[in-house]
Write a protein that holds these residues in place. Structure first.
Motif, short mmCIF file in Angstrom:
data_model
loop_
_atom_site.label_atom_id
_atom_site.label_comp_id
_atom_site.label_asym_id
_atom_site.label_seq_id
_atom_site.Cartn_x
_atom_site.Cartn_y
_atom_site.Cartn_z
N PRO A 109 3.51 -4.73 -9.37
CA PRO A 109 3.38 -5.75 -8.32
C PRO A 109 2.58 -5.25 -7.12
N ALA A 110 2.83 -4.01 -6.71
CA ALA A 110 2.09 -3.47 -5.57
C ALA A 110 0.60 -3.38 -5.88
N ALA A 111 0.27 -2.94 -7.09
CA ALA A 111 -1.15 -2.82 -7.46
C ALA A 111 -1.82 -4.18 -7.51
N LEU A 112 -1.14 -5.19 -8.04
CA LEU A 112 -1.73 -6.53 -8.12
C LEU A 112 -1.95 -7.12 -6.74
N VAL A 113 -1.01 -6.93 -5.83
CA VAL A 113 -1.16 -7.46 -4.47
C VAL A 113 -2.29 -6.77 -3.74
N VAL A 114 -2.36 -5.48 -3.88
CA VAL A 114 -3.42 -4.72 -3.19
C VAL A 114 -4.80 -5.14 -3.69
N LEU A 132 3.28 14.63 -8.57
CA LEU A 132 4.21 15.76 -8.44
C LEU A 132 4.97 15.98 -9.75
N LEU A 133 5.45 14.88 -10.35
CA LEU A 133 6.20 15.02 -11.59
C LEU A 133 5.34 15.59 -12.71
N LEU A 134 4.11 15.10 -12.80
CA LEU A 134 3.22 15.60 -13.86
C LEU A 134 2.87 17.06 -13.66
N SER A 135 2.83 17.51 -12.42
CA SER A 135 2.50 18.91 -12.16
C SER A 135 3.70 19.83 -12.36
N LEU A 136 4.91 19.28 -12.17
CA LEU A 136 6.11 20.11 -12.25
C LEU A 136 6.79 20.09 -13.61
N TRP A 177 0.84 -1.21 0.00
CA TRP A 177 0.00 0.00 0.00
C TRP A 177 0.87 1.26 0.00
N ALA A 178 1.95 1.22 0.81
CA ALA A 178 2.83 2.39 0.88
C ALA A 178 3.50 2.66 -0.46
N VAL A 179 3.96 1.58 -1.12
CA VAL A 179 4.60 1.74 -2.43
C VAL A 179 3.62 2.32 -3.44
N LEU A 180 2.40 1.78 -3.45
CA LEU A 180 1.41 2.25 -4.40
C LEU A 180 1.04 3.72 -4.14
N GLY A 181 0.83 4.05 -2.86
CA GLY A 181 0.51 5.44 -2.53
C GLY A 181 1.66 6.38 -2.83
N GLY A 182 2.89 5.94 -2.51
CA GLY A 182 4.05 6.78 -2.79
C GLY A 182 4.24 6.99 -4.28
N ALA A 183 4.00 5.94 -5.06
CA ALA A 183 4.12 6.07 -6.52
C ALA A 183 3.11 7.07 -7.07
N ALA A 232 15.04 5.45 -24.79
CA ALA A 232 15.78 4.87 -23.66
C ALA A 232 15.14 5.30 -22.34
N ILE A 233 14.81 6.57 -22.25
CA ILE A 233 14.12 7.06 -21.04
C ILE A 233 12.78 6.36 -20.88
N GLY A 234 12.04 6.21 -21.97
CA GLY A 234 10.74 5.56 -21.90
C GLY A 234 10.83 4.13 -21.42
N VAL A 235 11.83 3.37 -21.89
CA VAL A 235 11.98 1.97 -21.47
C VAL A 235 12.34 1.90 -19.98
N VAL A 236 13.20 2.79 -19.52
CA VAL A 236 13.55 2.81 -18.09
C VAL A 236 12.31 3.07 -17.24
N VAL A 237 11.48 4.00 -17.67
CA VAL A 237 10.23 4.27 -16.94
C VAL A 237 9.33 3.04 -16.96
N ALA A 238 9.25 2.37 -18.10
CA ALA A 238 8.41 1.17 -18.21
C ALA A 238 8.91 0.07 -17.27
N ILE A 239 10.23 -0.11 -17.18
CA ILE A 239 10.78 -1.12 -16.28
C ILE A 239 10.43 -0.79 -14.83
N ALA A 240 10.60 0.48 -14.46
CA ALA A 240 10.32 0.89 -13.09
C ALA A 240 8.86 0.62 -12.72
N PHE A 241 7.96 0.93 -13.61
CA PHE A 241 6.54 0.70 -13.33
C PHE A 241 6.22 -0.79 -13.29
N ALA A 242 6.88 -1.57 -14.15
CA ALA A 242 6.62 -3.01 -14.18
C ALA A 242 7.11 -3.71 -12.93
#
Length: 715
Positions: free
Chosen positions: A323-328, A27-31, A15-21, A308-318
């Motif tokens: 995993p946090a969303a599936l468990v929750v 924040l990133l989308l707003s900034l 839950w903490a990981v999902l909320g933190g994400a 390259a940036i896009g793939v790194v973001v995709a890996i991080a989310f995967a």
């Protein structure tokens, strides 16, 4: 990976990981800036190219801020009447009012009287500020009061720029909509659940949106310009790679849910098992894309940085958010086929009882599934299978006999936009090179000699000296060839050779303009391919060698991927030439196709061979490959079909280059998924045996469940 697995799968930490994400993403989308994609970017040539030097020097000339809109009137090939010509004269007067030099706006009538033409000088700054508005104004002025059957078309720099901009108008939305629909349908079919597909699709969708913002924010610091075509490829790649990683993680998670009553423990095991392979595969793609930063063409550098940036973001989310969303969300996501642990659940020491789920290679199998039967069939006749697969790929490679690079200006857009239709009319009724722009900058003292040399080159229709600046004279050259065609490129090279060979001050003349720019872009693209392809292969070899602890396996896997690339390029070339009517590939298509097919093709080999490496410790190389194929066959095939479909989505845009990239990658991914990874690679493993893993040695056998900590190389 163990720490991450515990973090994303814990009862509270998930839950903490999902909320933190969610907070971090918000924040990133707003900034971060939203970005402003350039639909028609400037040439990406290096400063050292001759065409780029001419462009820079022209900034000092009085006409530096000038461009032209060319209006063409036609009755579809019929001769223009007196009323038609009178209407053209009236339209020319109206167009002169919009021109920076009204006195230059004069109608020209073709010798066959089948077409009339007017060139309208314009301010380049004004056009750049509002391409669509300028084009609309020109078309309106040219179309007022025309007799029935007479039509006006806009071409030239302004016309093509407007049509390219229109081709990308709403591109992000169209690509996103079609991509989402394709991914949603394939996920529903794969998971057979009306609910489960929503979670990975939302996660990947957010990753795509965030990747676009991050790329927009980093574009200026990295010194690249991200245009609409790059944004389109970025979205397709993030969705394709992200959903691939999601499929692999969910498959392993479901596998563990069938033997573990605690979903948190199941996810922890799934992340520890699938995570390293996903990270290695994604890292291979990201590093391969990053090699484009070595390219000469700025467009290639921009694509490499963005993707390259896009793939790194995709890996991080995967590996973090999904995993946090599936468990929750719990097991209910898999409804109506909710995986339940069997009555013989894992024992206290972590060993699992038999499961009827055929995807788990380590459990007893009461019956053989399709992939195991296929694996055993290949195992019985590996030599014949390998020869048949290689022969099939070889047949497809025959299509490379028609391989050619370089599209003319009219071949770069699908359909019949105004600029293309008008250019064809000009080709038929005037000189094909009338609307092109070739400029020679000559030392003023040698202008007459330069004009003499230029006029003596085959393919040159005329050469006229014009304005002067900083000791240079601009010589406007008209070619016989169609703009940006192979013939125009050949004439540009002949011009440069003739001027250089004449010696003296004449040799200092520079050839530039649109045709020269197109020629230099082809040359730079060829250089980029020759430089970057070996670097990509070296990176892939190094990653495979470290991951598999073998020197033989990387060579065979890379050879299989190269065979896939050659076969897909050959098949696509035949398709383009004989069915779609494309005379050649666009300039950077070969490099992009090579990059995506090698990097993404190695992805699937990584997933297969890492599982085979794990099973080898228990069952030996040959039996381990059968079990690895049985375990990964279904999910990797689903991932490959999904990725192929996502890249095919690029064909929704009326731009030939993107259609070609999409078709080649689609064919290549399907070949890799259904032929190379399915039968050729297993056959090679069966033929080489333990030598496939040389110089590493097989460790002591371990029965499944002998430890509570699974190996971190399986999926």
């Amino acid at each position: 990976m163990r720490v991450l697995a515990r973090l994303v799968s814990g009862h509270r930490t998930a839950w903490a990981v999902l909320g933190g994400a969610l907070v971090v993403v918000a924040l990133l989308l707003s900034l971060l800036p939203s970005g402003d994609d350039e639909a028609f970017p400037p040439s990406g040539l290096p400063d050292s190219s001759e065409a780029a030097q001419v462009t820079a020097l022209l900034d000092e000339f009085p006409s530096a801020d000038a461009t032209v809109g060319i209006l063409v009137w036609s009755r579809g090939g019929a001769e223009l009447s007196s009323a038609d010509l009178a209407a053209v004269d009236t339209a020319a007067s109206a167009l002169a009012e919009q021109s920076t030099t009204p006195q230059a706006v004069r109608p020209q009538v073709s010798d066959d009287r089948a077409a009339a033409l007017v060139a309208v000088p314009l301010s380049a700054a004004d056009v750049e500020a509002d391409v669509s508005g300028t084009a609309t104004s020109l078309r309106d002025a040219a179309s007022v009061g025309l007799p029935d059957g007479l039509r006006a078309y806009l071409t030239g720099p302004v016309g093509f720029q407007d049509d390219v901009s229109n081709a990308f108008a709403g591109a992000d939305f169209r690509l996103l909509l079609v991509t989402v629909l394709v991914v949603a349908v394939l996920l529903i079919v794969t998971y057979r659940s009306p609910v489960l597909w929503i979670v990975p699709l939302v996660v990947v969708g957010v990753a795509d949106f965030l990747a676009g913002r991050v790329v927009a924010a980093l574009a200026e610091p990295l010194g690249v310009t991200v245009d609409a075509s790059i944004s389109g490829i970025l979205s397709v790649l993030v969705f394709g790679a992200g959903t691939n990683y999601a499929l692999l993680l969910v498959a392993r998670y479901r596998e563990e849910l069938l033997v573990r009553p605690d979903r948190h423990e199941a996810m922890r095991t799934a992340v520890r098992s699938a995570g390293p392979a996903i990270a290695a595969s994604g890292g291979t793609v990201a590093l391969s894309l990053a090699t484009l930063m070595l390219a000469e063409l700025s467009g290639n550098r921009a694509l490499g940085a963005a993707c390259a940036i896009g793939v790194v973001v995709a890996i991080a989310f995967a590996l973090v958010v999904l995993p946090a969303a599936l468990v929750v969300c719990g097991r209910g996501l898999f409804w109506p086929f909710v995986p339940r642990a069997s009555s013989a659940s894992p024992s206290a020491d972590g060993s699992a009882a038999a499961s009827t789920h055929g995807a788990n290679a380590g459990h007893a199998r009461p019956r053989q599934g399709f992939w195991e039967r296929l694996g055993r069939g290949v195992q019985r006749r590996p030599g014949r299978v390998a020869v048949a697969a290689v022969a099939g790929l070889g047949v497809l490679c025959l299509g490379l006999g028609g391989y050619a690079v370089g599209l003319s200006q009219t071949d770069q857009l699908l359909g019949d936009p105004d600029s293309v239709t008008a250019q064809r009319i000009v080709d038929d009724s005037f000189s094909a090179g009338l609307t092109s722009q070739t400029i020679v900058l000559a030392p003023t003292a040698a202008t007459d000699d330069v004009v003499r040399v230029v006029e003596g080159v085959d393919g040159v229709a005329s050469a006229a000296p014009g304005e002067q600046a900083d000791g240079l004279t601009r010589v406007d050259v008209r070619l016989d060839a169609e703009p940006e065609s192979d013939e125009a490129s050949a004439t540009v090279q002949d011009l440069r050779d003739a001027l250089h060979d004449d010696g003296g001050p004449v040799a200092d003349a520079l050839v530039g303009g649109t045709d020269a720019t197109a020629y230099d872009e082809r040359t730079a693209a060829s250089h980029d391919l020759g430089l970057i392809a070996p670097v990509i292969l070296a990176i892939v070899f190094a990653i495979l060698a470290v991951l598999l602890r073998s020197l033989v396996a990387p060579v065979l896997l890379i050879a299989s991927v190269l065979a896939t690339f050659a076969a897909s390029l050959g098949a696509a070339t035949w398709l383009f030439t004989h069915l779609l009517g494309f005379p050649a590939l666009d300039t950077s298509v070969t490099l992009y196709a090579f990059l995506f097919l090698v990097a993404l093709g190695v992805d699937y080999n990584i997933f297969l061979t890492t599982r085979a490496k794990e099973e080898r410790l228990r069952h030996g190389t040959r039996e381990g490959m059968v079990r690895a194929l049985s375990s990964t066959g279904g999910v990797i095939t689903s991932a490959g079909v999904l990725l192929a479909a996502v890249f095919a989505v690029l064909g929704v845009l009326p731009v030939v280059a993107l259609t070609q990239v999409g078709v080649i990658v689609c064919i290549g991914v399907l070949l890799d998924t259904l032929v190379v990874r399915t039968v050729l690679v297993p056959a090679l493993v069966f033929l080489t045996g333990e030598a496939f893993w040389w110089p590493s040695r097989r460790g002591p056998s371990r029965a499944r469940g002998s430890t509570s900590e699974p190996l971190e190389t399986s999926i």
